[in-house]
Design a protein around this motif. Structure first.
Motif, PDB file in Angstrom:
ATOM      1  N   GLY A 168      41.495  26.784  45.127  1.00  0.00           N
ATOM      2  CA  GLY A 168      42.089  27.620  44.688  1.00  0.00           C
ATOM      3  C   GLY A 168      42.485  27.425  43.383  1.00  0.00           C
ATOM      4  O   GLY A 168      42.061  26.482  42.490  1.00  0.00           O
ATOM      5  N   TYR A 169      43.035  28.371  42.452  1.00  0.00           N
ATOM      6  CA  TYR A 169      43.347  28.117  41.138  1.00  0.00           C
ATOM      7  C   TYR A 169      44.164  27.132  40.807  1.00  0.00           C
ATOM      8  O   TYR A 169      44.405  26.579  39.727  1.00  0.00           O
ATOM      9  N   ARG A 170      45.158  26.491  41.706  1.00  0.00           N
ATOM     10  CA  ARG A 170      46.009  25.318  41.630  1.00  0.00           C
ATOM     11  C   ARG A 170      45.013  23.940  41.330  1.00  0.00           C
ATOM     12  O   ARG A 170      45.943  23.127  40.744  1.00  0.00           O
ATOM     13  N   ASP A 171      44.042  24.024  41.486  1.00  0.00           N
ATOM     14  CA  ASP A 171      43.221  22.892  41.176  1.00  0.00           C
ATOM     15  C   ASP A 171      43.085  22.626  39.655  1.00  0.00           C
ATOM     16  O   ASP A 171      42.773  21.282  39.443  1.00  0.00           O
ATOM     17  N   PHE A 172      43.174  23.647  38.828  1.00  0.00           N
ATOM     18  CA  PHE A 172      43.455  23.713  37.358  1.00  0.00           C
ATOM     19  C   PHE A 172      44.583  23.052  36.954  1.00  0.00           C
ATOM     20  O   PHE A 172      44.759  22.533  35.530  1.00  0.00           O
ATOM     21  N   ASN A 173      45.648  22.702  37.568  1.00  0.00           N
ATOM     22  CA  ASN A 173      46.940  22.251  37.075  1.00  0.00           C
ATOM     23  C   ASN A 173      46.926  20.985  36.430  1.00  0.00           C
ATOM     24  O   ASN A 173      47.479  20.964  35.258  1.00  0.00           O
ATOM     25  N   ASN A 174      46.278  20.016  37.070  1.00  0.00           N
ATOM     26  CA  ASN A 174      46.161  18.696  36.356  1.00  0.00           C
ATOM     27  C   ASN A 174      44.972  18.523  35.648  1.00  0.00           C
ATOM     28  O   ASN A 174      44.472  17.080  35.548  1.00  0.00           O
ATOM     29  N   SER A 175      43.985  19.351  35.423  1.00  0.00           N
ATOM     30  CA  SER A 175      42.643  19.272  34.809  1.00  0.00           C
ATOM     31  C   SER A 175      42.635  18.997  33.279  1.00  0.00           C
ATOM     32  O   SER A 175      43.735  19.495  32.804  1.00  0.00           O
ATOM     33  N   GLN A 176      41.791  18.411  32.668  1.00  0.00           N
ATOM     34  CA  GLN A 176      41.497  18.299  31.244  1.00  0.00           C
ATOM     35  C   GLN A 176      41.508  19.890  30.882  1.00  0.00           C
ATOM     36  O   GLN A 176      41.807  19.829  29.661  1.00  0.00           O
ATOM     37  N   TRP A 177      40.945  20.663  31.320  1.00  0.00           N
ATOM     38  CA  TRP A 177      40.928  21.913  30.934  1.00  0.00           C
ATOM     39  C   TRP A 177      42.189  22.599  30.688  1.00  0.00           C
ATOM     40  O   TRP A 177      42.422  23.234  29.618  1.00  0.00           O
ATOM     41  N   HIS A 178      43.111  22.425  31.559  1.00  0.00           N
ATOM     42  CA  HIS A 178      44.428  22.820  31.454  1.00  0.00           C
ATOM     43  C   HIS A 178      45.186  22.261  30.387  1.00  0.00           C
ATOM     44  O   HIS A 178      46.069  22.890  29.726  1.00  0.00           O
ATOM     45  N   ARG A 179      44.884  21.142  30.058  1.00  0.00           N
ATOM     46  CA  ARG A 179      45.428  20.388  28.875  1.00  0.00           C
ATOM     47  C   ARG A 179      45.236  21.064  27.493  1.00  0.00           C
ATOM     48  O   ARG A 179      46.079  21.052  26.548  1.00  0.00           O
ATOM     49  N   HIS A 180      43.890  21.473  27.455  1.00  0.00           N
ATOM     50  CA  HIS A 180      43.471  22.077  26.298  1.00  0.00           C
ATOM     51  C   HIS A 180      43.882  23.552  26.198  1.00  0.00           C
ATOM     52  O   HIS A 180      43.957  24.367  25.133  1.00  0.00           O
ATOM     53  N   ASN A 181      44.342  24.250  27.385  1.00  0.00           N
ATOM     54  CA  ASN A 181      44.333  25.661  27.570  1.00  0.00           C
ATOM     55  C   ASN A 181      46.041  25.376  28.522  1.00  0.00           C
ATOM     56  O   ASN A 181      45.933  26.164  29.501  1.00  0.00           O
ATOM     57  N   GLN A 189      36.514  33.169  34.577  1.00  0.00           N
ATOM     58  CA  GLN A 189      35.611  33.156  35.379  1.00  0.00           C
ATOM     59  C   GLN A 189      36.354  33.522  36.820  1.00  0.00           C
ATOM     60  O   GLN A 189      35.608  34.142  37.835  1.00  0.00           O
ATOM     61  N   CYS A 190      37.562  33.517  36.897  1.00  0.00           N
ATOM     62  CA  CYS A 190      38.338  33.534  38.349  1.00  0.00           C
ATOM     63  C   CYS A 190      38.707  35.060  38.355  1.00  0.00           C
ATOM     64  O   CYS A 190      39.119  35.429  39.290  1.00  0.00           O
ATOM     65  N   CYS A 191      38.820  35.748  37.242  1.00  0.00           N
ATOM     66  CA  CYS A 191      39.065  37.255  37.364  1.00  0.00           C
ATOM     67  C   CYS A 191      37.752  37.954  37.603  1.00  0.00           C
ATOM     68  O   CYS A 191      36.827  37.816  37.622  1.00  0.00           O
ATOM     69  N   LYS A 192      38.254  39.434  38.352  1.00  0.00           N
ATOM     70  CA  LYS A 192      37.321  40.356  38.480  1.00  0.00           C
ATOM     71  C   LYS A 192      36.964  40.971  37.258  1.00  0.00           C
ATOM     72  O   LYS A 192      37.849  41.429  36.446  1.00  0.00           O
ATOM     73  N   LEU A 193      35.585  40.939  37.025  1.00  0.00           N
ATOM     74  CA  LEU A 193      35.070  41.275  35.802  1.00  0.00           C
ATOM     75  C   LEU A 193      34.516  42.679  35.700  1.00  0.00           C
ATOM     76  O   LEU A 193      33.977  43.156  36.566  1.00  0.00           O
ATOM     77  N   ILE A 214      47.591  41.653  39.793  1.00  0.00           N
ATOM     78  CA  ILE A 214      46.281  41.173  39.087  1.00  0.00           C
ATOM     79  C   ILE A 214      45.317  41.087  40.052  1.00  0.00           C
ATOM     80  O   ILE A 214      45.226  40.414  40.993  1.00  0.00           O
ATOM     81  N   GLU A 215      44.015  41.723  39.399  1.00  0.00           N
ATOM     82  CA  GLU A 215      42.685  41.717  40.260  1.00  0.00           C
ATOM     83  C   GLU A 215      42.087  40.447  39.867  1.00  0.00           C
ATOM     84  O   GLU A 215      41.544  40.386  38.668  1.00  0.00           O
ATOM     85  N   SER A 216      41.913  39.410  40.737  1.00  0.00           N
ATOM     86  CA  SER A 216      41.261  38.186  40.606  1.00  0.00           C
ATOM     87  C   SER A 216      40.805  37.326  41.878  1.00  0.00           C
ATOM     88  O   SER A 216      41.260  38.085  43.100  1.00  0.00           O
ATOM     89  N   TYR A 217      40.209  36.478  41.706  1.00  0.00           N
ATOM     90  CA  TYR A 217      39.735  35.596  42.926  1.00  0.00           C
ATOM     91  C   TYR A 217      40.333  34.235  42.837  1.00  0.00           C
ATOM     92  O   TYR A 217      39.999  33.349  43.485  1.00  0.00           O
ATOM     93  N   LYS A 218      41.584  34.352  42.614  1.00  0.00           N
ATOM     94  CA  LYS A 218      42.395  33.022  42.274  1.00  0.00           C
ATOM     95  C   LYS A 218      42.510  32.402  43.634  1.00  0.00           C
ATOM     96  O   LYS A 218      42.592  31.119  43.527  1.00  0.00           O
ATOM     97  N   ASN A 219      42.955  33.021  44.584  1.00  0.00           N
ATOM     98  CA  ASN A 219      43.164  32.114  46.063  1.00  0.00           C
ATOM     99  C   ASN A 219      42.042  32.009  46.913  1.00  0.00           C
ATOM    100  O   ASN A 219      42.238  31.423  48.052  1.00  0.00           O
ATOM    101  N   VAL A 220      40.723  32.312  46.359  1.00  0.00           N
ATOM    102  CA  VAL A 220      39.443  32.052  47.137  1.00  0.00           C
ATOM    103  C   VAL A 220      38.958  30.737  46.465  1.00  0.00           C
ATOM    104  O   VAL A 220      38.714  30.612  45.356  1.00  0.00           O
TER     105      VAL A 220
END
Length: 347
Positions: A168-181, A189-193, A214-220
């Motif tokens: 799910g989207y909580r996997d990004f909380n402690n990631s290197q990507w979240h530190r830069h964003n 890419q997790c959003c409905k496009l 919000i229309e997204s796939y954050k919980n999938v």
């Protein structure tokens, strides 16, 4: 089919195709490693296709700080080398080339099968926890790097399988990507496009607001999404495995026929040693020896002996000691009149 020509033709033609594809891939990788912009300009001018940009962008990626061209060029070279061994073995019947081809093809096929089907597909299908933990670590430490292969694979997976992260989207909380964003909750890419090419989301504040509207796939989670896709396409994957295994077995068996120098059917039937042998009754034919029914053909003498008379030294005779003697001479007592035979006239 009853000669060795069929295995040689099939093996040679198949390896020629593999050699052609390997050579094309080798030169494309080499060209992109030297000048990717020139590759885009030249090929786009000729083909007018967007695939050229996709190929150039893919080859410009890095896997653990290693350019993809540095990985794909040796793979293309080994593929060409393997195909050359197969072509030489099929065309010239060189046993050393055929054995080298079987060895290299077995190694390459085993490595590819283990990476794609065992490490990738089977571990996700069986819900392997070690694979899940490995994906979580790659998302935390490797996702978000610029021109990175792992980032490209994660973006492709989340965009095409409509998922977000591993669980799910909580996997990004402690990631290197979240530190830069730090402002964003998850990648776009997790959003409905609306448009996947331009990454235009349906909801404008998709990555900024944690709202149910919000229309997204954050919980999938992508792990469950991939597992569901594998289960739905299980029959197709089994077909691919059987097809590739059959192709490898056929090429290996063709190589075996060339090594043995046997036709295809004989090589197949030779392996069934458990079948009982067919008892064929022997027919004894008596031979009749009759000198009367035999015909003789005189051959020209290969050696002529010259004899000088002792009474008259000026008189000589010639005869052939290897002249054939008919068996009837022994029966009728004319041996003294037939050997030696005088030929010619006195000299």
């Amino acid at each position: 089919m009853h000669t060795v020509a069929l295995p040689r033709t099939c093996l040679g033609f198949t390896n020629f195709l593999f050699f052609l594809f390997g050579m094309i891939g080798f030169f494309i990788c080499l060209w992109c490693s030297l000048n990717p912009n020139l590759f885009k300009d030249v090929n786009y001018t000729v083909t007018k296709s967007s695939i050229v940009d996709s190929i150039a962008d893919f080859l410009s990626l890095k896997l653990w700080y290693t350019p993809m061209t540095s990985i794909l060029i040796p793979i293309a070279f080994v593929t060409m080398l393997t195909s050359c061994c197969g072509i030489l073995g099929a065309g010239c019947r060189m046993k050393c080339a055929i054995k080298s081809y079987v060895f290299l093809a077995t190694v390459l096929s085993s490595i590819a099968f283990w990476i794609f089907f065992i490490t990738g597909i089977y571990n996700i299908y069986s819900d392997n926890q070690k694979t899940r933990l490995y994906l979580e670590r790659s998302l935390i430490f490797d996702y978000g790097k610029e021109s990175d292969m792992i980032t490209f694979l994660w973006n492709y997976t989340m965009q095409n399988y409509e998922c977000c992260g591993v669980n799910g989207y909580r996997d990004f909380n402690n990631s290197q990507w979240h530190r830069h964003n730090p402002v964003k909750l998850y990648p776009i890419q997790c959003c409905k496009l609306l448009n996947r090419d331009n990454l235009t989301p349906v909801s404008q504040n998709c990555t900024l607001v944690d709202d149910a509207s919000i229309e997204s796939y954050k919980n999938v989670g992508c792990f469950l999404a991939l597992r569901r896709a594998i289960i739905e396409n299980k029959v197709l994957l089994i077909f691919y495995i059987v097809f590739l295994g059959t192709l490898y077995s056929a090429l290996t068996f063709f190589a075996y026929c060339i090594i043995r120098g046997e036709p295809l059917i004989k090589a197949i039937s030779g392996g069934f040693t458990f079948l009982p042998a067919r008892n064929v009754p022997e027919t004894i034919v008596e031979r009749k020896h009759s000198y009367d029914t035999m015909s003789y053909m005189e051959e020209p003498p290969k050696k002529v002996v010259k004899v000088v008379s002792s009474a008259n030294p000026f008189q000589t005779y010639k005869y052939a000691p290897s002249a054939p003697i008919a068996p009837s001479a022994y029966d009728h007592g004319h041996l003294s009149n037939t050997y030696p035979q005088y030929i010619g006239r006195p000299m």
